[in-house]
Design a protein around this motif. Structure first.
Motif, short mmCIF file in Angstrom:
data_model
loop_
_atom_site.label_atom_id
_atom_site.label_comp_id
_atom_site.label_asym_id
_atom_site.label_seq_id
_atom_site.Cartn_x
_atom_site.Cartn_y
_atom_site.Cartn_z
N ARG A 140 0.83 -1.22 0.00
CA ARG A 140 0.00 0.00 0.00
C ARG A 140 0.85 1.26 0.00
N THR A 141 1.86 1.31 0.86
CA THR A 141 2.65 2.53 0.98
C THR A 141 3.52 2.75 -0.25
N ALA A 142 3.75 1.70 -1.02
CA ALA A 142 4.60 1.83 -2.20
C ALA A 142 3.82 2.32 -3.42
N LEU A 143 2.51 2.41 -3.32
CA LEU A 143 1.71 2.87 -4.46
C LEU A 143 1.97 4.35 -4.74
N ASP A 144 2.05 4.68 -6.00
CA ASP A 144 2.18 6.07 -6.42
C ASP A 144 0.77 6.60 -6.64
N MET A 145 0.24 7.27 -5.63
CA MET A 145 -1.16 7.71 -5.67
C MET A 145 -1.41 8.79 -6.72
N SER A 146 -0.36 9.40 -7.25
CA SER A 146 -0.55 10.41 -8.28
C SER A 146 -0.99 9.79 -9.61
N VAL A 147 -0.89 8.47 -9.72
CA VAL A 147 -1.29 7.79 -10.96
C VAL A 147 -2.79 7.89 -11.16
N GLY A 148 -3.55 7.95 -10.08
CA GLY A 148 -4.99 8.15 -10.20
C GLY A 148 -5.82 6.96 -9.78
N GLU A 149 -6.85 6.69 -10.58
CA GLU A 149 -7.86 5.70 -10.24
C GLU A 149 -7.31 4.31 -9.98
N LEU A 150 -6.38 3.86 -10.77
CA LEU A 150 -5.83 2.52 -10.60
C LEU A 150 -5.15 2.39 -9.24
N ALA A 151 -4.34 3.35 -8.88
CA ALA A 151 -3.65 3.31 -7.59
C ALA A 151 -4.66 3.38 -6.44
N GLU A 152 -5.68 4.21 -6.59
CA GLU A 152 -6.71 4.32 -5.56
C GLU A 152 -7.46 3.00 -5.40
N SER A 153 -7.77 2.37 -6.50
CA SER A 153 -8.46 1.07 -6.47
C SER A 153 -7.59 0.01 -5.81
N LEU A 154 -6.31 -0.01 -6.16
CA LEU A 154 -5.38 -0.97 -5.54
C LEU A 154 -5.26 -0.69 -4.05
N THR B 252 -8.19 -2.14 -2.36
CA THR B 252 -8.08 -3.60 -2.39
C THR B 252 -7.09 -4.08 -1.33
N TYR B 253 -5.93 -3.44 -1.27
CA TYR B 253 -4.92 -3.82 -0.28
C TYR B 253 -5.42 -3.56 1.14
N GLU B 254 -6.20 -2.49 1.31
CA GLU B 254 -6.79 -2.20 2.61
C GLU B 254 -7.74 -3.33 3.03
N TYR B 255 -8.49 -3.85 2.07
CA TYR B 255 -9.39 -4.97 2.36
C TYR B 255 -8.60 -6.23 2.72
N PHE B 256 -7.51 -6.48 2.03
CA PHE B 256 -6.65 -7.62 2.40
C PHE B 256 -6.21 -7.48 3.86
N HIS B 257 -5.77 -6.29 4.22
CA HIS B 257 -5.32 -6.03 5.58
C HIS B 257 -6.44 -6.30 6.57
N TYR B 258 -7.64 -5.81 6.25
CA TYR B 258 -8.81 -6.03 7.11
C TYR B 258 -9.06 -7.52 7.31
N ALA C 220 9.22 4.70 1.51
CA ALA C 220 8.94 3.45 0.82
C ALA C 220 9.23 3.62 -0.67
N THR C 221 9.54 2.53 -1.30
CA THR C 221 9.76 2.56 -2.74
C THR C 221 8.43 2.78 -3.43
N VAL C 222 8.40 3.69 -4.40
CA VAL C 222 7.20 3.94 -5.17
C VAL C 222 7.21 3.02 -6.37
N LEU C 223 6.19 2.19 -6.48
CA LEU C 223 6.10 1.27 -7.59
C LEU C 223 5.47 1.97 -8.79
N ASN C 224 6.06 1.83 -9.93
CA ASN C 224 5.57 2.46 -11.15
C ASN C 224 4.53 1.56 -11.78
N ILE C 225 3.26 1.91 -11.65
CA ILE C 225 2.20 1.06 -12.20
C ILE C 225 1.57 1.67 -13.45
N THR C 226 2.23 2.66 -14.04
CA THR C 226 1.66 3.28 -15.23
C THR C 226 1.79 2.40 -16.44
#
Length: 150
Positions: free
Chosen positions: A68-82, A85-91, A144-150
């Protein structure tokens, strides 16, 4: 020849530092899935080894938090969706740990495996097309390392 813990840790550190982002994501998912699976198995044994189950589930939660912390939230909808999803995994992992119940674990393992397989397929396709990002990952403000998901 026995490999001591210090040598193994050094090897794993080099492996993580030199691996591609895609491989790193898959490695993280594999680690979380493995610990969740081990916890599920341990919950079926009597008497339950509560401290070991707790430790494995905490480690799985740490891995999901790292994703979660490695997501680049500036990417937009995909990062927000992930992120959701990761928050639900944690839950699910927390619920399994609190209740010592395998039901949330089974769901979490199934979902994490699906996401892991999707990431793996995506990175394989990008590698075939020679479109994998070549730059080194950047570090976000949390360290944290920012993962490039673009």
């Amino acid at each position: 020849m026995a490999v001591n813990s210090e040598s193994h840790s050094a090897y794993r550190q080099v492996d993580v530092e030199t691996t591609s982002q895609g491989k790193l994501i898959v490695m993280l998912f594999n680690g979380a899935i493995q610990r969740a699976e081990e916890s599920r198995r341990l919950m079926s044994e009597q008497p339950m080894d509560i401290p070991t189950i707790n430790n494995k589930l905490l480690r799985a939660q740490d891995i999901v938090t790292e994703l979660r912390t490695a997501l680049d939230m500036s990417v937009g909808e995909l990062a927000e969706s992930l992120d959701r999803t990761y928050e639900y995994f944690h839950y699910l992992l927390v619920q399994a740990n609190i209740k010592k119940d395998t039901e949330p674990l089974v769901e979490c393992i199934e979902l994490m495996t699906g996401i892991r397989d999707t990431w793996e397929e995506l990175f394989e396709q990008l590698a075939e097309k020679d479109e994998l990002p070549s730059e080194q990952p950047t570090i976000n403000k949390h360290g944290a390392t920012v993962l490039n998901i673009t």
